[in-house]
Design an enzyme around this catalytic site. Structure first.
Site, short mmCIF file in Angstrom:
data_model
loop_
_atom_site.label_atom_id
_atom_site.label_comp_id
_atom_site.label_asym_id
_atom_site.label_seq_id
_atom_site.Cartn_x
_atom_site.Cartn_y
_atom_site.Cartn_z
N HIS A 93 70.39 27.85 24.98
CA HIS A 93 71.86 27.93 24.89
C HIS A 93 72.52 26.89 25.77
CE1 HIS A 93 71.20 32.23 23.34
NE2 HIS A 93 71.45 31.42 22.34
N CYS B 191 58.80 31.80 25.17
CA CYS B 191 58.44 31.88 26.59
C CYS B 191 57.49 33.06 26.85
CB CYS B 191 59.71 32.05 27.40
SG CYS B 191 59.42 32.24 29.16
N GLU C 1 67.08 36.81 21.38
CA GLU C 1 65.90 37.41 22.02
C GLU C 1 65.85 38.91 21.78
OE1 GLU C 1 65.30 36.69 26.33
OE2 GLU C 1 64.53 38.74 26.36
N CYS D 59 62.94 38.33 33.65
CA CYS D 59 61.96 37.30 34.01
C CYS D 59 62.19 36.82 35.44
CB CYS D 59 62.00 36.15 33.03
SG CYS D 59 63.36 35.03 33.29
N SER E 272 69.33 27.16 31.31
CA SER E 272 69.27 26.19 30.23
C SER E 272 70.12 24.95 30.52
CB SER E 272 69.72 26.85 28.92
OG SER E 272 70.87 27.63 29.11
S1 SF4 Z 1 65.18 32.62 31.14
FE1 SF4 Z 1 63.18 33.55 31.61
S2 SF4 Z 1 62.46 34.38 29.67
FE2 SF4 Z 1 64.10 32.97 29.17
S3 SF4 Z 1 63.03 31.03 28.79
FE3 SF4 Z 1 63.60 31.04 30.96
S4 SF4 Z 1 61.79 31.83 32.03
FE4 SF4 Z 1 61.60 32.37 29.87
#
Ligand code: SF4
Length: 395
Positions: free
Chosen positions: A90, A149, A179, A284, A377
């Site tokens: 995103h 991921c 997700e 995470c 992101s």
């Molecule tokens: S925010 Fe966490 S779950 Fe999402 S891609 Fe990044 S490491 Fe993986």
């Protein structure tokens, strides 16, 4: 047109081109300025301006890997059509870069999975896709590059375990988020059920129902679209397991877990709790680290204002902004261009759905300390560009 009966090829560990794309990735997303700020105890000083950078911010391991694989894919298949199922992560800047490399988006008008064939290459995003979409892509015989991921796979594993054990997955997440949709699809695929709760208010309604209060029709009206087909609260809330979208606010997810546990204990008694309630923390570690870093920064000495950089549809970025807004004026911006001038800023206030333009956000004279962080992101070059703009405004 009949579908070619070809088996999909799925790449899950990259395409052995990491070194070949490292230079391009650095050029697109790296910032020397950010490296220097990190080396200088995460602090930048210029004239009256001090910028304090959170100690954990920006690209997480999952996003880093997904973007890396997307570049490797383009390199490996220069002459084949390459698609993303939708946004790879995103962040508008990163998605625009991928478009500029000739990567198509199946979410764009006119594009459709049904038009794909065995020559097409499709990249699955870091937050995964639903089981139905994966099966559809496999039926088309496309080459698939799976960047899901590992932390998302961990959520799916737990949800699957719930389903197999006869537990309904209560997913703390946003029902419209890719997700969470993918996670919910895993519950159903393994014969289970799910209901998605957004916050403590919705969890409270679920808890009321568990305790024996609450109207069935009102429950279904509220959660009908956030629950598996045929969800029956009388039957399906008897055994529940908690899962989280990986990017939710940790403190909120823990509180939601406690609320559900207390409701199950009231209903079934402490001795029988294990038969009726399970919970695994599936936030995470990258999300956790970024949240902990802003909490620590704000506890230290809150800056005069906080800037949080990241896509407005980025869940983890939004949650960083929520934490900051509790302690000091906070501006969630999508990119450095939102810092329009020393007088004007374009940002999305916490809790609002739209961007807004505000004047007088930066004091015109005297020392000023700005706290800065970015979502998982957001690439470093956007953080570096934001610092440069701030320095220009305060010069
Ligand atoms: S925010 Fe966490 S779950 Fe999402 S891609 Fe990044 S490491 Fe993986």
């Amino acid at each position: 047109m009949p579908v070619d009966r070809v088996t999909s090829v799925i790449f899950r560990k990259g395409l052995d081109l990491k070194h070949a794309v490292a230079g391009m990735l650095a050029e697109s997303y790296h910032s020397d300025l950010v490296d220097r700020i990190k080396a200088d105890d995460f602090t930048y000083r210029s004239g009256r301006l001090t910028v304090r950078l959170a100690r954990e911010f920006g690209f997480c391991y999952g996003v880093d890997r997904a973007v890396d694989y997307a570049y490797q894919t383009r390199k490996r298949f220069p002459d084949r059509p390459v698609f993303l199922t939708g946004e790879i992560i995103h962040n508008p800047h990163v998605n625009d870069q991928l478009r500029a490399m000739g990567i198509g988006f199946l979410s764009d008008p006119g594009e459709s999975i049904e038009r794909l064939g065995k020559d097409d290459v499709v990249i699955l995003p870091a937050f995964g896709v639903t089981v139905a979409m994966l099966q559809q892509l496999e039926r088309r015989g496309c080459t698939l590059i799976d960047t899901t991921c590992g932390s998302v796979l961990n959520v799916w594993k737990n949800v699957r375990r719930y389903a197999e054990g006869g537990f309904t997955a209560v997913i703390h997440g946003k029902v419209w988020h890719e997700e969470t949709q993918a996670t919910a699809s895993h519950a159903v695929t393994y014969g289970g059920r799910y209901v998605v709760v957004l916050d403590d208010r919705e969890t409270g309604m679920v808890c009321d129902y568990i305790r024996g209060g609450g109207e069935r029709e009102a429950f279904l009206a509220r959660f009908g679209k956030a629950a598996s087909a045929g969800f029956d609260p009388d039957r399906d809330l008897g055994r529940i397991g908690l899962a989280n979208q990986t990017t939710m606010l940790m403190s909120e997810s823990l509180a939601i877990g406690e609320m559900l546990k207390a409701a199950m204990m009231d209903r079934y008694g402490e001795a029988a709790l294990a038969e009726h309630f399970q919970a695994f923390d599936t936030i995470c570690s990258a999300t956790q680290d970024r949240q902990d870093a802003v909490v620590a920064m704000l506890a230290d000495a809150p800056p005069d204002l906080m800037i949080v950089i990241g896509g407005y549809n980025s869940s983890n970025t939004y949650n960083l902004a929520r934490i900051c807004a509790q302690r000091c004026p906070t501006f969630h911006i999508a990119d450095p261009n939102c810092l329009v001038s020393a007088a004007t800023i374009r940002y999305r206030p916490v809790g609002a759905k739209e961007e807004t333009l505000t004047e007088g956000w930066l004091s015109p004279a005297g020392p000023i300390t700005v706290g800065l962080t970015s979502g998982a992101s957001t690439p470093d070059n956007l953080v570096g560009a934001a610092v440069e703009r701030l320095a220009g405004f305060c010069a």
